[in-house]
Scaffold this motif. Structure first.
Motif: not given
Length: 253
Positions: A122-132, A158-159, A203-210
């Protein structure tokens, strides 16, 4: 011992166990380079040493003598008792992305675990990371039926973009037909799709811009995961396009 090699335009990459003090120190330094963690958040050398002594795993990917990727897993116990491995961290230097190194590290974990009769990683991952998410579910054949809000708290990385560390738990049943089909590149047998959870590709861009808008999207997605998992649904597939990534859920046996 599980090892592997990767060919391609770069020098051959070797995957092997981490075993020396210098290699463990390289893994700690690589954590800081990849995630940008504060020192207090780094996994220390001692954990890498202990993991190998108590049934865990510490594998590294090497370009010559240089460590350019690693994974660390620790043993876990579920009621039963049932043993499994929790793969706590896997990272690859950015300049080595998209060369199959992460996949080869996961295959090394699987091979060694199967040799010991372990069936679950098992492992955990960020559901917002589409590629992962696509990699975990479609390329490896993992399923997901657990979600936790802000599992690790706010971090200095920063990630993570200053957002809560919401996480899905990937269950990788490494001796299953589903996993073997995914690794072979064949379609996996799965139940009917009952629901979907969509993540915008922006979502990746929104994390920085908004960040405020990104946080609202994160919260909505987390609430939907909770609702659907409470209904007994499981993530059994993932589709992606230029606009969205979609978690596909059905009733898993």
């Amino acid at each position: 011992m599980a090892t592997g090699q990767i060919g391609g335009p770069r020098p051959v990459i070797e995957v092997r166990r981490l075993s020396t003090q210098r290699e463990f120190e390289q893994a700690v330094a690589l954590q800081k380079k990849i995630w940008g963690f504060a020192d207090i958040e780094l996994l220390p050398v001692r954990l890498f040493v202990v993991a190998g002594k108590i049934g865990g795993q510490a594998f590294g990917a090497f370009d010559g003598e240089r460590l350019i990727g690693f994974c660390l897993a620790i043993p876990g116990v579920k009621a039963g008792p049932k043993t499994y491995l929790h793969s706590h961290m896997l990272g690859v230097e950015p300049e080595y992305h998209n060369h199959g190194i992460g996949r080869t590290l996961k295959l090394a974990q699987r091979e060694e675990a199967l040799e010991r009769g372990i069936k679950l990683i098992e492992w955990t991952f960020d559901p917002l990371e589409i590629k992962n998410a696509y990699f975990n579910i479609e390329r490896l054949g993992a399923i997901v039926r657990r979600f936790v809000f802000n599992q690790y708290g706010m971090t200095s990385s920063p990630l993570h973009g200053g957002m809560p560390t919401d996480r899905c738990t990937a269950e990788w049943w490494i001796d299953s037909d589903r996993v073997q089909a995914a690794l072979d590149g064949r379609p996996t047998n799965r139940p009917a799709i009952e629901a979907a959870i969509e993540v915008p590709a922006t979502i990746s861009e929104l994390r920085k811009s908004d960040p405020k808008e990104a946080r609202e999207i994160q919260k909505t997605i987390g609430e939907r995961f909770h609702k659907l998992f409470d209904m007994g649904l499981t993530v059994i597939g993932f589709e992606r396009s230029e606009e969205i990534g979609s978690y596909l859920l059905g009733f898993w046996k």
